[in-house]
Design an enzyme around this catalytic site. Structure first.
Site, short mmCIF file in Angstrom:
data_model
loop_
_atom_site.label_atom_id
_atom_site.label_comp_id
_atom_site.label_asym_id
_atom_site.label_seq_id
_atom_site.Cartn_x
_atom_site.Cartn_y
_atom_site.Cartn_z
N ASP A 99 43.74 40.88 42.23
CA ASP A 99 42.38 40.38 42.16
C ASP A 99 42.08 39.65 43.47
O ASP A 99 42.98 39.05 44.06
CB ASP A 99 42.29 39.39 40.99
CG ASP A 99 40.86 39.00 40.68
OD1 ASP A 99 40.32 39.54 39.70
OD2 ASP A 99 40.29 38.17 41.40
N TYR B 252 34.46 38.93 27.94
CA TYR B 252 33.17 39.28 27.37
C TYR B 252 32.31 38.04 27.41
O TYR B 252 32.72 37.01 26.87
CB TYR B 252 33.30 39.78 25.92
CG TYR B 252 31.99 40.43 25.50
CD1 TYR B 252 31.65 41.69 25.99
CD2 TYR B 252 31.09 39.77 24.67
CE1 TYR B 252 30.43 42.27 25.65
CE2 TYR B 252 29.88 40.36 24.34
CZ TYR B 252 29.55 41.61 24.83
OH TYR B 252 28.35 42.18 24.51
N TYR C 192 31.12 42.30 35.86
CA TYR C 192 31.00 43.68 36.36
C TYR C 192 31.25 44.62 35.19
O TYR C 192 32.34 44.62 34.61
CB TYR C 192 32.02 43.91 37.48
CG TYR C 192 31.85 42.89 38.60
CD1 TYR C 192 30.86 43.06 39.55
CD2 TYR C 192 32.64 41.75 38.65
CE1 TYR C 192 30.67 42.12 40.56
CE2 TYR C 192 32.47 40.80 39.65
CZ TYR C 192 31.47 41.00 40.60
OH TYR C 192 31.29 40.06 41.58
N HIS D 19 37.65 46.78 32.96
CA HIS D 19 38.81 46.31 33.71
C HIS D 19 39.53 45.26 32.88
O HIS D 19 38.94 44.60 32.03
CB HIS D 19 38.39 45.75 35.07
CG HIS D 19 37.40 44.64 34.99
ND1 HIS D 19 36.04 44.86 34.90
CD2 HIS D 19 37.56 43.29 34.96
CE1 HIS D 19 35.42 43.70 34.82
NE2 HIS D 19 36.31 42.73 34.85
#
Ligand code: GTA
Length: 329
Positions: free
Chosen positions: A197, A261, A265, A269
């Protein structure tokens, strides 16, 4: 916990220390968003600050809104963790000035050599108004979203207003960050790409943070998942854990594997972070453990279509406005 203290270079990563030390200036969608520039000129010398969006003395970071050559930009500066393998060099190579001494107590200003005194810089340019809002410190409100709310409020909103996922497509197509891929499964249905990331500087496993990006492009979020996606989720879970064990020597029992959630984006993922590292967004109001998601779908294929889901939204998030207008808040 020796694995946690272990630094990255020399522990199975193929990347050179120079490469992993490089401060990143990957941008999201500036002209296609391919961000593989080698360390080069200081683009930030042109940066004009407009305002500080947020900062934290504890987390040692600052989020700044401003302009880069007349384009809106957000710059994030963050002091990086002190690595155990740099201690000898730090003690030997620094300048020390006494600040105070009292009995057995003393404090100093330690000026470390430049290579041990880096700041991680993240640049988003051109930044949209939505980026500026995302990084602004704001009050949050917990939203209760039924399956019907998702269809009538959230879905129409995210179809129009979400962040570009160009950066995700660049990764899947190897147009950006290709050299950073830790593991990839090319299979179109259950395949994925696992890579660091961009919040992680990859210098130590203490704050390990990787993301697995599904190859399937039409799964927006948790809400789109049904039992049909179980092979994909199980593949990401299993192979993602194996790849992290192999590369970083971190077993599954040291990992927090989850989905957000709402995500920022809307392309499926999965976040892999080190247990014990409080990554932004790992709280119960936003993170859904992949193991739970798999079990929920095994017992009810339509679990995420019908369940009420709870999540926080910032005060000036347009989606919060839609929930208010619909009388759901
Ligand atoms: N490798 O280009 C990229 C890239 N982009 C654009 C985003 N990510 C990327 N990774 C690579 N290359 O974990 C990562 C993000 C995030 C994930 C998307 O993809 O770092 P999400 O859809 O659930 O979105 O996940 P999320 O979690 O809201 O996004 P993000 O950016 O992590 O924001 C959450 C909060 O984290 C922010 O509000 C902010 O408070 C904090 N934060 C964000 N960026 C930083 C940073 N660089 N340093 C410190 N804190 C940060």
């Amino acid at each position: 916990d020796t694995a946690a203290k272990r630094e990255i270079h020399g522990v199975g990563t193929e990347e050179s220390p120079q490469k992993v030390k490089r401060a990143k200036a990957d941008n999201e969608n500036g002209g296609g968003g391919v961000g593989n520039d080698p360390e080069s000129e200081n683009i930030l010398s042109e940066f004009k600050t407009s305002s500080v969006l947020s900062d934290s003395a504890r987390e040692k970071n600052i989020f700044i809104h401003g302009k880069l050559a007349d384009r809106e930009a957000v710059v994030i500066l963050e002091k990086t963790p002190i690595r155990e393998d740099s201690l000898d060099e730090l003690f030997m190579g620094s300048k020390l000035s006494l600040e105070m001494r009292n009995d057995i107590y003393s404090t100093y200003r330690l000026q470390a050599p430049p290579q041990l005194n880096e700041i991680k810089a993240t640049v988003v340019c051109p930044a949209t108004e939505k980026h500026v809002k995302k990084y602004q410190r704001q009050e949050s409100f917990l939203v209760e979203e039924t399956g019907e709310d998702y269809q009538s409020i959230t879905l129409p909103y995210i179809q129009k207003q979400s962040f570009s996922v160009q950066w995700v497509h660049n990764i899947l197509e190897k147009k950006a960050e290709a050299e950073k891929i830790v593991y990839e499964d090319p299979e179109p249905e259950v395949g994925f790409v696992l890579l660091p990331d961009f919040k992680w500087d990859q210098k130590q496993v203490d704050d390990l943070y990787l993301i697995a990006i599904a190859r399937q492009r039409d799964i927006r979020s948790l809400r789109d998942l049904t039992a049909e996606h179980l092979p994909l989720l199980q593949n990401i879970f299993q192979r993602g854990k194996e790849a992290i064990l192999q590369r970083y020597k971190l077993p599954a029992s040291k990992l927090r594997v989850y989905l957000h959630y709402q995500p920022s984006y809307y392309h499926l993922h999965v976040h892999f972070t080190k247990l014990g590292y409080e990554a932004p967004g790992c709280g119960v109001e936003r993170a859904h453990l992949l193991a739970d998601v798999i079990q929920n779908l095994q017992s009810d294929s339509r679990f995420y279509k019908s369940r009420t889901l709870y999540f926080p939204l910032r005060a000036d998030d347009g989606l919060l406005g839609r929930f208010r207008e619909a009388g759901r808040l």
